[in-house]
Design a protein around this motif. Structure first.
Motif, PDB file in Angstrom:
ATOM      1  N   TYR A 114       0.936  -1.408   0.180  1.00 20.41           N
ATOM      2  CA  TYR A 114       0.054  -0.036   0.196  1.00 20.41           C
ATOM      3  C   TYR A 114       0.867   1.143  -0.019  1.00 20.41           C
ATOM      4  CZ  TYR A 114      -3.358   3.544   1.676  1.00 20.41           C
ATOM      5  OH  TYR A 114      -4.190   4.584   1.822  1.00 20.41           O
ATOM      6  N   LEU A 115       1.843   1.309   0.815  1.00 20.64           N
ATOM      7  CA  LEU A 115       2.561   2.326   0.857  1.00 20.64           C
ATOM      8  C   LEU A 115       3.440   2.566  -0.266  1.00 20.64           C
ATOM      9  CD1 LEU A 115       5.834   1.994   1.900  1.00 20.64           C
ATOM     10  CD2 LEU A 115       4.416   1.416   4.069  1.00 20.64           C
ATOM     11  N   TRP A 116       3.882   1.447  -0.792  1.00 18.58           N
ATOM     12  CA  TRP A 116       4.881   1.553  -2.025  1.00 18.58           C
ATOM     13  C   TRP A 116       4.111   1.922  -3.302  1.00 18.58           C
ATOM     14  CZ3 TRP A 116       3.736  -0.853  -6.752  1.00 18.58           C
ATOM     15  CH2 TRP A 116       4.912  -0.714  -7.749  1.00 18.58           C
ATOM     16  N   ARG A 117       2.538   1.724  -3.358  1.00 18.43           N
ATOM     17  CA  ARG A 117       1.755   2.092  -4.293  1.00 18.43           C
ATOM     18  C   ARG A 117       1.476   3.466  -4.362  1.00 18.43           C
ATOM     19  NH1 ARG A 117      -4.722   0.832  -4.347  1.00 18.43           N
ATOM     20  NH2 ARG A 117      -4.141   2.328  -2.649  1.00 18.43           N
ATOM     21  N   ASP A 118       1.215   3.913  -3.016  1.00 16.81           N
ATOM     22  CA  ASP A 118       1.267   5.529  -2.840  1.00 16.81           C
ATOM     23  C   ASP A 118       2.493   6.264  -3.573  1.00 16.81           C
ATOM     24  OD1 ASP A 118      -1.398   4.959  -2.143  1.00 16.81           O
ATOM     25  OD2 ASP A 118      -1.174   6.085  -0.152  1.00 16.81           O
ATOM     26  N   ALA A 119       3.363   5.774  -3.115  1.00 14.67           N
ATOM     27  CA  ALA A 119       4.782   6.522  -3.343  1.00 14.67           C
ATOM     28  C   ALA A 119       5.334   6.335  -4.787  1.00 14.67           C
ATOM     29  CB  ALA A 119       5.973   6.155  -2.301  1.00 14.67           C
ATOM     30  N   PHE A 120       5.310   5.230  -5.283  1.00 13.39           N
ATOM     31  CA  PHE A 120       5.977   5.090  -6.510  1.00 13.39           C
ATOM     32  C   PHE A 120       4.823   4.842  -7.747  1.00 13.39           C
ATOM     33  CE2 PHE A 120       9.019   3.590  -3.621  1.00 13.39           C
ATOM     34  CZ  PHE A 120       9.918   4.626  -3.879  1.00 13.39           C
ATOM     35  N   VAL A 121       3.493   4.821  -7.303  1.00 12.86           N
ATOM     36  CA  VAL A 121       2.552   4.771  -8.502  1.00 12.86           C
ATOM     37  C   VAL A 121       1.758   5.968  -8.443  1.00 12.86           C
ATOM     38  CG1 VAL A 121       0.446   3.418  -9.197  1.00 12.86           C
ATOM     39  CG2 VAL A 121       2.356   2.248  -8.531  1.00 12.86           C
ATOM     40  N   TYR A 122       1.466   6.385  -7.401  1.00 13.44           N
ATOM     41  CA  TYR A 122       0.506   7.750  -7.365  1.00 13.44           C
ATOM     42  C   TYR A 122       1.251   8.977  -7.075  1.00 13.44           C
ATOM     43  CZ  TYR A 122      -3.381   4.510  -7.012  1.00 13.44           C
ATOM     44  OH  TYR A 122      -4.387   3.598  -7.146  1.00 13.44           O
ATOM     45  N   ASN A 123       2.602   8.629  -6.834  1.00 12.97           N
ATOM     46  CA  ASN A 123       3.642   9.979  -6.512  1.00 12.97           C
ATOM     47  C   ASN A 123       3.285  10.672  -5.271  1.00 12.97           C
ATOM     48  OD1 ASN A 123       5.573   9.020  -8.652  1.00 12.97           O
ATOM     49  ND2 ASN A 123       4.059  10.389 -10.027  1.00 12.97           N
ATOM     50  N   SER A 124       2.411   9.899  -4.349  1.00 17.35           N
ATOM     51  CA  SER A 124       2.081  10.426  -2.974  1.00 17.35           C
ATOM     52  C   SER A 124       3.055  10.019  -1.858  1.00 17.35           C
ATOM     53  CB  SER A 124       0.684  10.489  -2.800  1.00 17.35           C
ATOM     54  OG  SER A 124       0.261  11.166  -1.609  1.00 17.35           O
ATOM     55  N   PHE A 125       4.244  10.818  -1.580  1.00 18.12           N
ATOM     56  CA  PHE A 125       5.162  10.324  -0.703  1.00 18.12           C
ATOM     57  C   PHE A 125       4.721  10.665   0.783  1.00 18.12           C
ATOM     58  CE2 PHE A 125       7.358  10.205  -4.446  1.00 18.12           C
ATOM     59  CZ  PHE A 125       8.511   9.164  -4.180  1.00 18.12           C
ATOM     60  N   GLY A 126       3.794  11.993   0.835  1.00 15.49           N
ATOM     61  CA  GLY A 126       3.362  12.002   2.064  1.00 15.49           C
ATOM     62  C   GLY A 126       2.721  11.009   2.640  1.00 15.49           C
ATOM     63  N   THR A 127       1.405  10.720   1.911  1.00 13.19           N
ATOM     64  CA  THR A 127       0.641   9.688   2.529  1.00 13.19           C
ATOM     65  C   THR A 127       1.335   8.150   2.606  1.00 13.19           C
ATOM     66  OG1 THR A 127       0.015   9.115   0.275  1.00 13.19           O
ATOM     67  CG2 THR A 127      -1.473  10.689   1.471  1.00 13.19           C
ATOM     68  N   ALA A 128       2.308   7.979   1.650  1.00 16.23           N
ATOM     69  CA  ALA A 128       3.076   6.666   1.902  1.00 16.23           C
ATOM     70  C   ALA A 128       3.985   6.702   3.300  1.00 16.23           C
ATOM     71  CB  ALA A 128       3.929   6.440   0.525  1.00 16.23           C
ATOM     72  N   SER A 129       4.437   7.968   3.670  1.00 16.35           N
ATOM     73  CA  SER A 129       5.094   8.148   4.816  1.00 16.35           C
ATOM     74  C   SER A 129       4.197   8.001   6.076  1.00 16.35           C
ATOM     75  CB  SER A 129       5.861   9.417   4.863  1.00 16.35           C
ATOM     76  OG  SER A 129       6.983   9.505   3.898  1.00 16.35           O
ATOM     77  N   ALA A 130       3.041   8.462   6.057  1.00 14.92           N
ATOM     78  CA  ALA A 130       2.141   8.331   7.063  1.00 14.92           C
ATOM     79  C   ALA A 130       1.768   6.871   7.054  1.00 14.92           C
ATOM     80  CB  ALA A 130       0.841   9.092   6.635  1.00 14.92           C
ATOM     81  N   ALA A 131       1.655   5.907   6.234  1.00 11.07           N
ATOM     82  CA  ALA A 131       1.395   4.683   6.040  1.00 11.07           C
ATOM     83  C   ALA A 131       2.512   4.048   6.830  1.00 11.07           C
ATOM     84  CB  ALA A 131       1.009   4.086   4.845  1.00 11.07           C
ATOM     85  N   ALA A 132       3.513   4.430   6.246  1.00 12.15           N
ATOM     86  CA  ALA A 132       4.880   3.753   6.893  1.00 12.15           C
ATOM     87  C   ALA A 132       4.854   4.097   8.474  1.00 12.15           C
ATOM     88  CB  ALA A 132       6.031   4.468   6.386  1.00 12.15           C
ATOM     89  N   ILE A 133       4.665   5.202   8.951  1.00 11.14           N
ATOM     90  CA  ILE A 133       4.430   5.433  10.415  1.00 11.14           C
ATOM     91  C   ILE A 133       3.669   4.692  11.100  1.00 11.14           C
ATOM     92  CG2 ILE A 133       4.146   7.253  12.206  1.00 11.14           C
ATOM     93  CD1 ILE A 133       5.213   9.111  10.223  1.00 11.14           C
ATOM     94  N   ALA A 134       2.370   4.267  10.317  1.00 15.28           N
ATOM     95  CA  ALA A 134       1.321   3.498  11.098  1.00 15.28           C
ATOM     96  C   ALA A 134       1.687   2.169  11.066  1.00 15.28           C
ATOM     97  CB  ALA A 134      -0.016   3.651  10.227  1.00 15.28           C
ATOM     98  N   LEU A 135       2.449   1.653  10.096  1.00 19.51           N
ATOM     99  CA  LEU A 135       2.977   0.306  10.271  1.00 19.51           C
ATOM    100  C   LEU A 135       4.270   0.301  11.313  1.00 19.51           C
ATOM    101  CD1 LEU A 135       3.327  -2.479   9.081  1.00 19.51           C
ATOM    102  CD2 LEU A 135       5.080  -1.606   7.549  1.00 19.51           C
ATOM    103  N   PHE A 136       4.962   1.284  11.365  1.00 20.31           N
ATOM    104  CA  PHE A 136       5.950   1.369  12.664  1.00 20.31           C
ATOM    105  C   PHE A 136       5.514   0.993  13.936  1.00 20.31           C
ATOM    106  CE2 PHE A 136       8.132   3.897  15.594  1.00 20.31           C
ATOM    107  CZ  PHE A 136       9.472   3.206  15.552  1.00 20.31           C
ATOM    108  N   PHE A 137       4.223   1.860  14.165  1.00 23.06           N
ATOM    109  CA  PHE A 137       3.437   1.641  15.416  1.00 23.06           C
ATOM    110  C   PHE A 137       2.998   0.390  15.777  1.00 23.06           C
ATOM    111  CE2 PHE A 137       4.243   6.417  15.418  1.00 23.06           C
ATOM    112  CZ  PHE A 137       4.604   6.432  16.654  1.00 23.06           C
ATOM    113  N   ILE A 138       2.453  -0.056  14.659  1.00 24.44           N
ATOM    114  CA  ILE A 138       1.939  -1.581  14.694  1.00 24.44           C
ATOM    115  C   ILE A 138       2.930  -2.618  15.101  1.00 24.44           C
ATOM    116  CG2 ILE A 138       0.615  -3.317  13.280  1.00 24.44           C
ATOM    117  CD1 ILE A 138      -0.940  -1.357  11.749  1.00 24.44           C
TER     118      ILE A 138
END
Length: 313
Positions: free
Chosen positions: A267-291
């Motif tokens: 999901y975060l890869w798709r946001d970053a490298f398909v949709y070019n939305s690195f902000g939402t990808a980073s937010a998803a990465a932080i959520a995964l980090f806390f999980i």
């Protein structure tokens, strides 16, 4: 006079010894410095930058725009994000639980004196772990092909079962990806369990045989209790690995990841490298980090409780 000369010469030797110690320490730091430099460049900096980027809107090339918590609001209102979390846990359970059971059984068989060519079987069972993940995903993509000539669909056709769309339906997608995870990691966990079993005293198995214990009773009453620390370690590493699942769904589903099989990392890869939305990808990465942090804390609490109960017992 001799003592006075000795006391005068002693302080002169101390700075020389200190310089040698300092040179030894500097040379040691010099030799280990490449690791810390690589960690700072490719580990610590991307992690800190990801936390910073989660509060900005950025396409990777243009200017960064501060948006506050908008990226977190977007992912928490996105149903695909929750589907990725659910898919990650379902695929993790489907690939991990059978994997641990079979790894214990295979390790018990390889540890038995009745099996000949044990070293050969150990090598064969470990081969999937060192195989390229991309090659594994491509091969399983052929095995779980949607067409009637696909291997699994052909086997099912012998029992008059209609062809299954393995990369488009809810449960078939998860079963196919979990099978890849199972096939790749069962050998690795088998070797770990085998190492743990070889540390169990053989006298325990001999005593169990004298008491008339069957093989299943030996596994249940001798092997499993003695392998409790190894099992906790395997469960912990398998949980972290399942949360980081990415290559298998990407190769199996292709660039257009379906909601039925998308994982959190995908999901975060798709946001970053398909949709070019690195902000939402980073937010998803932080959520995964806390999980991962929460699951790690739960694992440590369970481990500490089991350790205390073992000491009390």
């Amino acid at each position: 006079m001799k003592t006075s000369q000795a006391t005068q010469s002693a302080p002169r030797n101390r700075p020389k010894g200190n310089r040698e110690k300092r040179r030894t320490a500097l040379s040691a730091y010099f030799f280990v410095s490449p690791f810390f430099l690589l960690f700072l460049i490719f580990g610590l900096f991307p992690m800190l930058f990801s936390f910073y980027l989660a509060f900005f809107r950025w396409d990777g090339l243009g200017e960064m725009t501060y948006v506050g918590l908008a990226n977190f609001e977007f992912i928490f209102n996105d149903p695909v994000f929750y589907s990725s979390i659910l898919n990650t846990f379902i695929i993790g359970l489907l690939g991990t639980l059978p994997q641990i059971v079979f790894a214990i059984l295979i390790a018990f068989a390889l540890n038995s004196a009745l099996i000949k060519f044990r070293n050969t079987f150990r090598t064969i069972i470990f081969l999937p772990y060192i195989t390229s993940v991309v090659a594994v995903a491509i091969i399983f993509g052929v095995v779980f092909n949607n067409q009637p000539f696909g291997f699994v669909n052909y086997i099912l056709s012998l029992f008059e079962v209609d062809p299954i769309r393995w990369n488009a339906e809810y449960w078939p997608v998860k079963i196919a990806i979990a099978t890849m995870v199972f096939w790749r990691w069962v050998g690795y966990n088998t070797i770990i369990f085998l190492a743990g079993m070889q540390s169990i005293p053989k006298e325990l198995y001999e005593a169990a045989k004298i008491d008339g214990a069957t093989i299943s009773q030996q596994i249940r009453l001798v092997t499993l209790p003695m392998l409790k620390p190894i099992t906790l370690f395997v469960v912990f590493t398998a949980t972290i690995g399942s949360l980081q699942l990415f290559t298998e769904p990407l190769i199996f589903l292709g660039r257009n990841l379906r909601e039925e099989g998308i994982t959190m990392v995908a999901y975060l890869w798709r946001d970053a490298f398909v949709y070019n939305s690195f902000g939402t990808a980073s937010a998803a990465a932080i959520a995964l980090f806390f999980i991962i942090i929460v699951l790690t804390v739960i694992n440590l609490l369970i481990t500490s409780r089991l350790g205390r109960s073992k000491k009390v017992g």
